[in-house]
Design an enzyme around this catalytic site. Structure first.
Site, short mmCIF file in Angstrom:
data_model
loop_
_atom_site.label_atom_id
_atom_site.label_comp_id
_atom_site.label_asym_id
_atom_site.label_seq_id
_atom_site.Cartn_x
_atom_site.Cartn_y
_atom_site.Cartn_z
N HIS A 39 15.25 -4.26 8.86
CA HIS A 39 14.45 -3.54 9.52
C HIS A 39 13.23 -2.83 8.52
O HIS A 39 12.75 -1.77 8.87
CB HIS A 39 15.03 -2.42 10.14
N LYS A 46 -10.86 -2.78 -6.75
CA LYS A 46 -9.81 -3.50 -6.05
C LYS A 46 -9.38 -4.74 -6.99
O LYS A 46 -9.90 -5.25 -7.84
CB LYS A 46 -10.19 -4.00 -4.72
#
Ligand code: ARG
Length: 471
Positions: free
Chosen positions: A155, A282
């Site tokens: 999960h 980035k």
């Protein structure tokens, strides 16, 4: 006038010619087409339809064309529709009127089916090698960093500690099954349609078994209608490729998370990441993202191919020409993705300290602590409840399970009814035992079953994988 234009009085509308033409796509099949033609010429000679001299002249012409195709010097004429008509015309240019005998007892329908099976057989072999290359990269990374510990999740929540090597080997299992699916497809596709003619079977006594053998097929196809219209093998390859891409996509998804600084588990090399045109900071995991995205396209190719086939009556229908773009594109995409991911994994930096630190969050040794209580005679449901209480206490105190003090551990056991209280009474050292069981390393070592993440199991699995990969 087209090669097939005998009965036509008007020439083809240019828009239709553009619409039906496939040479841009099927020139990929050129060498397979020539190899198939050479086998067909041998078959015609065997059946007495060509003299030995005619056959060797045609074969020499076809071999010459193979050389040109390999060298990339053969010019494709779009006016000639497809690879089959282009090559027949090129043969006529080379050897003259004798070329007109090549298409005896053959249709483009059995021809293209033969070509595509030859192509598919080679593609499957190449993909198999590429999957093995990616498996080697996974096993290499497991050998290098496999004993790093990270929190396994369900999960997406912290669940139990696992070894990084165990995680990587899960993908090796998937990739092995992917190889198996392609091998299955290969087994069924390796039959020869040659000699099926347009749909009813060639009208000459061709020895189909002989041409099948020459082309490396296991046997001639048993039904001419099926042979010219069957594209099951395209679907099977697309299905195997789609599932293979799904596996690559799942790993790609994990790499995007793991390389996020919040995780910081891995760092992609500069060679396998990209920057931003605007944000100088980035460093993006674009290869992983594109593999994830292209998995979507390959799934679409599979769905599209099934849709092309679903309404087709027997036998050959021109719709079948639409088999090539999805097959060619998907195989190329899968091969490229396997190579990219292998390179990415080989150059991946792993931050073992970050992984290990994450394993200290989320009380991921709770199951191991409950297991220890069970070993001491407490029913699992009771043990689950006790450890649930302990997790609550640790969470409230802002500490880990291994940091709980004697008072909390004893109080929780004593308050949990008869068997728990008895365990405590029998061994006053129980709190220390539970703290030891709550250690991440202890929890890992306890999963000591076949296929479990205990370090000795994982080391053996890595060694076995390496041996299977033959190095
Ligand atoms: N380009 C066709 C294909 O890929 C070749 C077979 C064409 N046959 C025909 N009768 N038009 O399927």
């Amino acid at each position: 006038m087209e090669l097939w234009g005998g009965r036509f009085r008007e020439s083809t509308d240019q828009r239709l010619a553009d619409f039906t033409r496939s040479i841009e796509l099927d020139s990929t099949l050129a060498d397979d087409d020539l190899v198939g033609s050479i086998a067909h010429v041998h078959g015609l000679a065997l059946a007495g339809l060509l003299s030995a001299a005619e056959a060797s002249a045609i074969v020499a012409g076809l071999e010459g064309l193979r050389t040109e195709v390999a060298a990339g010097t053969l010019a494709w004429d779009p006016a000639l529709e497809d690879v089959h008509l282009n090559l027949e015309a090129a043969l006529a240019t080379r050897i003259g009127p004798l070329a007109a005998k090549l298409h005896t007892g053959r249709s483009r329908n059995d021809q293209v089916a033969t070509d595509l099976r030859l192509w598919a057989r080679r593609a499957v072999a190449e993909l198999d090698g590429a999957i093995l290359g990616m498996e080697r990269a996974l096993v290499g990374l497991a050998e290098r960093e496999g004993d790093a510990i990270l929190p396994g999740t369900t999960h997406i929540q912290p669940a139990q500690p696992i070894l990084f090597g165990h995680h990587l080997l899960a993908y090796v299992e998937m990739l092995e099954r992917d190889r198996g699916r392609l091998a299955d497809a290969r087994r069924r596709l390796n039959v020869s349609p040659l000699g099926s003619g347009a749909l009813a079977g060639a009208g000459y006594p061709l020895d189909r078994a002989a041409t099948a053998t020459e082309l490396g097929f296991d046997e001639p196809s048993a039904n001419s209608l099926d042979a010219v219209s069957d594209r099951d093998f395209v679907v099977e390859i697309l299905a195997a490729v789609a599932l293979g891409m799904v596996h690559l996509s799942r790993l790609s998804e994990e790499l995007t998370w793991w390389s996020n600084p919040r995780f910081g588990f891995v760092r992609l090399s500069d060679a396998f990441s990209t920057g931003s045109s605007m944000m100088p900071n980035k460093k993006n995991p674009d290869p992983a993202e594109l593999i994830r995205g292209r998995a979507g396209r390959v799934i679409g190719a599979l769905a599209g191919m099934l849709a092309v086939l679903k309404g087709l009556p027997l036998a050959y229908q021109r719709d079948l020409q639409e088999d090539k773009p999805p097959l060619f594109e998907s195989v190329a995409t899968y091969a490229a993705a396997l190579g990219i991911l292998a390179g990415l994994l080989e150059s991946l930096a792993v931050d073992r300290a970050r992984m290990r630190a994450a394993a200290d969050e989320g009380f991921i040794t709770a199951t191991a602590v409950a297991d220890e209580l069970v070993r001491r005679g407490i029913p699992f449901r009771t043990a689950h409840h006790i450890v649930g209480r302990l997790v609550g206490a640790a969470e409230a105190a802002g500490i880990g399970l291994a940091d709980l003090d004697d008072a909390t551990l004893k109080g929780t056991l004593a308050g949990a009814g008869e068997p728990a209280a008895a365990v405590l009474a029998a061994d006053p050292g129980t709190p220390g035992v539970l703290r030891a069981a709550a250690a991440v390393e202890a929890a890992l070592a306890s999963c000591d079953v076949i296929g479990g993440t205990a370090p000795a199991r994982v080391a053996a699995a890595i060694a076995a994988a390496r041996q299977r990969l033959g190095e």
